[in-house]
Design a protein around this motif. Structure first.
Motif, PDB file in Angstrom:
ATOM      1  N   PRO A   1     -36.029  -6.601   2.463  1.00  0.00           N
ATOM      2  CA  PRO A   1     -34.819  -6.827   1.659  1.00  0.00           C
ATOM      3  C   PRO A   1     -34.863  -6.117   0.303  1.00  0.00           C
ATOM      4  O   PRO A   1     -33.826  -5.653  -0.183  1.00  0.00           O
ATOM      5  N   LEU A   2     -36.049  -6.035  -0.311  1.00  0.00           N
ATOM      6  CA  LEU A   2     -36.150  -5.338  -1.592  1.00  0.00           C
ATOM      7  C   LEU A   2     -35.846  -3.849  -1.433  1.00  0.00           C
ATOM      8  O   LEU A   2     -35.177  -3.246  -2.285  1.00  0.00           O
ATOM      9  N   VAL A   3     -36.322  -3.251  -0.356  1.00  0.00           N
ATOM     10  CA  VAL A   3     -36.034  -1.840  -0.104  1.00  0.00           C
ATOM     11  C   VAL A   3     -34.541  -1.632   0.117  1.00  0.00           C
ATOM     12  O   VAL A   3     -33.935  -0.690  -0.419  1.00  0.00           O
ATOM     13  N   ALA A   4     -33.928  -2.523   0.907  1.00  0.00           N
ATOM     14  CA  ALA A   4     -32.485  -2.417   1.163  1.00  0.00           C
ATOM     15  C   ALA A   4     -31.689  -2.531  -0.132  1.00  0.00           C
ATOM     16  O   ALA A   4     -30.738  -1.767  -0.374  1.00  0.00           O
ATOM     17  N   ALA A   5     -32.080  -3.482  -0.990  1.00  0.00           N
ATOM     18  CA  ALA A   5     -31.388  -3.650  -2.268  1.00  0.00           C
ATOM     19  C   ALA A   5     -31.608  -2.445  -3.180  1.00  0.00           C
ATOM     20  O   ALA A   5     -30.693  -2.003  -3.878  1.00  0.00           O
ATOM     21  N   ALA A   6     -32.827  -1.918  -3.163  1.00  0.00           N
ATOM     22  CA  ALA A   6     -33.129  -0.768  -4.014  1.00  0.00           C
ATOM     23  C   ALA A   6     -32.338   0.465  -3.600  1.00  0.00           C
ATOM     24  O   ALA A   6     -31.930   1.273  -4.452  1.00  0.00           O
ATOM     25  N   ARG A   7     -32.103   0.615  -2.285  1.00  0.00           N
ATOM     26  CA  ARG A   7     -31.299   1.757  -1.825  1.00  0.00           C
ATOM     27  C   ARG A   7     -29.869   1.673  -2.372  1.00  0.00           C
ATOM     28  O   ARG A   7     -29.283   2.680  -2.749  1.00  0.00           O
ATOM     29  N   VAL A   8     -29.333   0.454  -2.415  1.00  0.00           N
ATOM     30  CA  VAL A   8     -27.982   0.268  -2.942  1.00  0.00           C
ATOM     31  C   VAL A   8     -27.947   0.576  -4.438  1.00  0.00           C
ATOM     32  O   VAL A   8     -27.007   1.213  -4.937  1.00  0.00           O
ATOM     33  N   ALA A   9     -28.988   0.146  -5.139  1.00  0.00           N
ATOM     34  CA  ALA A   9     -29.024   0.311  -6.597  1.00  0.00           C
ATOM     35  C   ALA A   9     -29.757   1.582  -7.025  1.00  0.00           C
ATOM     36  O   ALA A   9     -30.060   1.734  -8.217  1.00  0.00           O
ATOM     37  N   LYS A  10     -30.030   2.485  -6.096  1.00  0.00           N
ATOM     38  CA  LYS A  10     -30.845   3.659  -6.398  1.00  0.00           C
ATOM     39  C   LYS A  10     -30.365   4.457  -7.617  1.00  0.00           C
ATOM     40  O   LYS A  10     -31.187   4.889  -8.433  1.00  0.00           O
ATOM     41  N   PRO A  11     -29.038   4.668  -7.801  1.00  0.00           N
ATOM     42  CA  PRO A  11     -28.611   5.439  -8.987  1.00  0.00           C
ATOM     43  C   PRO A  11     -28.987   4.780 -10.316  1.00  0.00           C
ATOM     44  O   PRO A  11     -29.044   5.457 -11.341  1.00  0.00           O
ATOM     45  N   LEU A  12     -29.237   3.478 -10.292  1.00  0.00           N
ATOM     46  CA  LEU A  12     -29.552   2.753 -11.521  1.00  0.00           C
ATOM     47  C   LEU A  12     -31.055   2.623 -11.766  1.00  0.00           C
ATOM     48  O   LEU A  12     -31.468   2.183 -12.840  1.00  0.00           O
ATOM     49  N   LEU A  13     -31.861   2.998 -10.772  1.00  0.00           N
ATOM     50  CA  LEU A  13     -33.304   2.818 -10.877  1.00  0.00           C
ATOM     51  C   LEU A  13     -33.946   3.954 -11.670  1.00  0.00           C
ATOM     52  O   LEU A  13     -33.424   5.072 -11.701  1.00  0.00           O
ATOM     53  N   PRO A  14     -35.082   3.695 -12.319  1.00  0.00           N
ATOM     54  CA  PRO A  14     -35.837   4.790 -12.942  1.00  0.00           C
ATOM     55  C   PRO A  14     -36.235   5.811 -11.890  1.00  0.00           C
ATOM     56  O   PRO A  14     -36.503   5.459 -10.731  1.00  0.00           O
ATOM     57  N   SER A  15     -36.268   7.080 -12.270  1.00  0.00           N
ATOM     58  CA  SER A  15     -36.560   8.139 -11.296  1.00  0.00           C
ATOM     59  C   SER A  15     -37.917   7.952 -10.637  1.00  0.00           C
ATOM     60  O   SER A  15     -38.098   8.281  -9.464  1.00  0.00           O
ATOM     61  N   SER A  16     -38.891   7.400 -11.383  1.00  0.00           N
ATOM     62  CA  SER A  16     -40.228   7.200 -10.818  1.00  0.00           C
ATOM     63  C   SER A  16     -40.202   6.256  -9.627  1.00  0.00           C
ATOM     64  O   SER A  16     -41.026   6.363  -8.714  1.00  0.00           O
ATOM     65  N   LEU A  17     -39.244   5.320  -9.623  1.00  0.00           N
ATOM     66  CA  LEU A  17     -39.115   4.381  -8.503  1.00  0.00           C
ATOM     67  C   LEU A  17     -38.135   4.900  -7.467  1.00  0.00           C
ATOM     68  O   LEU A  17     -38.389   4.835  -6.254  1.00  0.00           O
ATOM     69  N   ALA A  18     -37.003   5.454  -7.930  1.00  0.00           N
ATOM     70  CA  ALA A  18     -35.970   5.933  -7.006  1.00  0.00           C
ATOM     71  C   ALA A  18     -36.499   7.037  -6.098  1.00  0.00           C
ATOM     72  O   ALA A  18     -36.132   7.106  -4.914  1.00  0.00           O
ATOM     73  N   ASP A  19     -37.362   7.890  -6.627  1.00  0.00           N
ATOM     74  CA  ASP A  19     -37.886   9.007  -5.843  1.00  0.00           C
ATOM     75  C   ASP A  19     -38.725   8.546  -4.666  1.00  0.00           C
ATOM     76  O   ASP A  19     -38.906   9.279  -3.692  1.00  0.00           O
ATOM     77  N   LYS A  20     -39.283   7.346  -4.767  1.00  0.00           N
ATOM     78  CA  LYS A  20     -40.154   6.849  -3.698  1.00  0.00           C
ATOM     79  C   LYS A  20     -39.376   6.260  -2.524  1.00  0.00           C
ATOM     80  O   LYS A  20     -39.964   5.923  -1.505  1.00  0.00           O
ATOM     81  N   LEU A  21     -38.058   6.115  -2.682  1.00  0.00           N
ATOM     82  CA  LEU A  21     -37.249   5.536  -1.614  1.00  0.00           C
ATOM     83  C   LEU A  21     -36.764   6.620  -0.664  1.00  0.00           C
ATOM     84  O   LEU A  21     -35.993   7.495  -1.058  1.00  0.00           O
ATOM     85  N   PRO A  22     -37.179   6.605   0.588  1.00  0.00           N
ATOM     86  CA  PRO A  22     -36.632   7.562   1.548  1.00  0.00           C
ATOM     87  C   PRO A  22     -35.194   7.195   1.877  1.00  0.00           C
ATOM     88  O   PRO A  22     -34.767   6.062   1.654  1.00  0.00           O
ATOM     89  N   PRO A  23     -34.425   8.129   2.404  1.00  0.00           N
ATOM     90  CA  PRO A  23     -33.046   7.810   2.790  1.00  0.00           C
ATOM     91  C   PRO A  23     -33.025   6.677   3.823  1.00  0.00           C
ATOM     92  O   PRO A  23     -33.975   6.479   4.573  1.00  0.00           O
ATOM     93  N   ALA A  24     -31.951   5.937   3.847  1.00  0.00           N
ATOM     94  CA  ALA A  24     -31.812   4.855   4.822  1.00  0.00           C
ATOM     95  C   ALA A  24     -31.881   5.430   6.232  1.00  0.00           C
ATOM     96  O   ALA A  24     -31.218   6.421   6.536  1.00  0.00           O
ATOM     97  N   PRO A  25     -32.693   4.848   7.104  1.00  0.00           N
ATOM     98  CA  PRO A  25     -32.823   5.386   8.461  1.00  0.00           C
ATOM     99  C   PRO A  25     -31.571   5.138   9.286  1.00  0.00           C
ATOM    100  O   PRO A  25     -30.859   4.145   9.080  1.00  0.00           O
ATOM    101  N   GLY A  26     -31.298   6.021  10.222  1.00  0.00           N
ATOM    102  CA  GLY A  26     -30.201   5.812  11.165  1.00  0.00           C
ATOM    103  C   GLY A  26     -30.580   4.798  12.217  1.00  0.00           C
ATOM    104  O   GLY A  26     -31.668   4.205  12.192  1.00  0.00           O
ATOM    105  N   ALA A  27     -29.685   4.605  13.155  1.00  0.00           N
ATOM    106  CA  ALA A  27     -29.934   3.617  14.213  1.00  0.00           C
ATOM    107  C   ALA A  27     -31.133   3.998  15.065  1.00  0.00           C
ATOM    108  O   ALA A  27     -31.881   3.144  15.530  1.00  0.00           O
ATOM    109  N   GLY A  28     -31.352   5.300  15.244  1.00  0.00           N
ATOM    110  CA  GLY A  28     -32.488   5.731  16.043  1.00  0.00           C
ATOM    111  C   GLY A  28     -32.264   5.562  17.526  1.00  0.00           C
ATOM    112  O   GLY A  28     -31.368   4.833  17.966  1.00  0.00           O
TER     113      GLY A  28
END
Length: 411
Positions: free
Chosen positions: A131-158
């Motif tokens: 859940p923290l990763v999901a929330a961070a993806r939504v708030a990525k533009p507001l996160l510090p770059s040091s943290l935002a850069d570590k988030l990979p793009p949201a995965p597709g259905a696969g």
């Protein structure tokens, strides 16, 4: 190396292990030549030989200082020194003992202790981390770059997993803790490849973190509890005759391979832990054993002529001692592998190292990305989720797990 470990410590299993390792070291210094932190900092105490002397002093009862802790904390535990050592010194096992004693004798400062407690609590727990990763993806533009850069793009259905009951041959796969949230397609890709080879792959929901995160954050008791939980979860399947326990993150694979060593003094779990270690396999070990059937399927695949750089994680080449196998499979799939200078050196991920030692981790990543990009590849492949996210955060080329690359070639 002559040593006089304290009587109290020598009476313990860890003390006996440490004394045996110390006596093997001839302090030749070959290890310093391949140590990433020694190369960056040029300090003897930031290389394996210097750290071994520091650990020796601690185990002999000398005072523990912040300086001692600083040099031990800077170690990546990449095990490159173990590959180089002519005497077979198990430096990583000695470091585990030394760090545990330092942690016991010298409490950490509040800020450092809180950071490590958060990492130990959140990362090994998918119910918190996901859940923290999901929330961070939504708030990525507001996160510090040091943290935002570590988030990979949201995965597709696969693509879907094949049915586990389809084959008589069966293998378990470790789901892990951070990988399901960051790159959930990796285990699915492995399952689809093995399905083509007549092998069913399945996860056990009761298993969780391999134990490495807590263990290497010096909460070794909790790390051992994670290992025991996995053993209990997997044991009915072992009794039912599974062939192997596949671990798609090489960092976790090293830890599972080490269960037998870590729990050797646990009367209730020692034999089971040794059995788990014997069954643990990296996916490359499975596929190379089946290569006579696999290679005809991937030859002349759509990846032909695409240039690819392979980053071999330290846990793969120095921990699991697997070298050249994945490269062979990628070449068979039609990829042209580009040369990578200093391929034995760490990228700086090293579990939580990139969070706790960001300056050194960033320098190591910059050097690694320069080496990977030098041959002009179209993408980078690797074998560990930590390396994947760390390199990806450096920008530039896409970074994929190598099993995903093979899976796409087969599809």
């Amino acid at each position: 190396m002559e040593t006089r470990i304290t009587d109290e410590l020598r009476a313990t299993h860890d003390g006996q292990v440490a004394e045996e390792i110390l006596r093997k070291c001839v302090h030749c210094g070959f290890c310093t030549a391949t140590c990433p932190t020694y190369q960056l900092l040029g300090d003897e105490l930031d290389g394996p030989r210097g750290r071994i002397y520091l650990i020796k002093q601690v185990l002999e009862g000398k005072p523990v200082t912040e300086k001692t802790r600083t040099h031990l904390d800077r170690c990546l535990t990449c095990r490159s020194c173990e590959t180089t050592c002519p005497s077979g010194v198990k430096y990583s096992h000695l470091l585990d003992v030394g760090r545990a004693v330092v942690e016991e004798k010298l409490p950490r400062r509040l800020g450092d202790a809180v950071t490590r407690a958060l990492l130990r609590t959140v990362l090994p727990n998918p119910a918190l981390f996901g859940p923290l990763v999901a929330a961070a993806r939504v708030a990525k533009p507001l996160l510090p770059s040091s943290l935002a850069d570590k988030l990979p793009p949201a995965p597709g259905a696969g693509r879907p997993w094949p049915p586990a009951a389809a084959h008589a041959r069966r293998m378990l796969v470790l789901a892990g803790c951070v990988q399901p949230s960051l790159a959930p397609n990796i285990n699915g890709a492995t399952a689809r490849i093995l399905d083509r080879l007549g092998i069913a792959l399945f996860e056990e929901a009761k298993a969780g973190c391999c134990g490495a995160l807590r263990f290497h954050l010096n909460d070794q008791a909790a790390g051992k509890d994670d290992m025991r939980r996995n053993i209990d979860a997997w044991w009915p399947h072992i009794e039912a005759g599974i062939e192997a326990i596949v671990v798609t993150a090489s960092g976790c694979g090293v830890q599972v391979k080490d269960y037998g060593h870590v729990l050797a003094d646990d009367a209730a779990y020692a034999q089971k832990a040794a059995r788990i270690s014997a069954l643990c396999r990296d996916p490359s070990e499975i596929l190379v054993a089946e290569k006579d059937r696999l290679l005809p399927l991937v030859q002349h695949a759509p990846g032909a002529q695409v240039k690819l750089a392979f980053h071999s994680p330290c846990t793969l080449q120095h921990g699991l001692k697997i070298r050249g196998v994945i490269e062979e499979l990628l070449q068979a799939a039609g990829y042209a592998l580009t040369p990578v200078a200093d391929s034995h050196l760490c990228c700086g991920s090293a579990g939580t190292y990139s969070v706790l030692q960001p300056e050194l981790a960033d320098r190591l990543r910059s050097n690694k990305l320069a080496a990977l990009n030098a041959g002009g590849p179209a993408l980078v492949a690797t074998a560990n989720i930590g390396c994947l996210t760390h390199l990806q955060a450096g920008g530039g080329l896409p970074v994929r797990h190598w099993v995903e690359v093979i899976d796409e070639a087969l599809s």
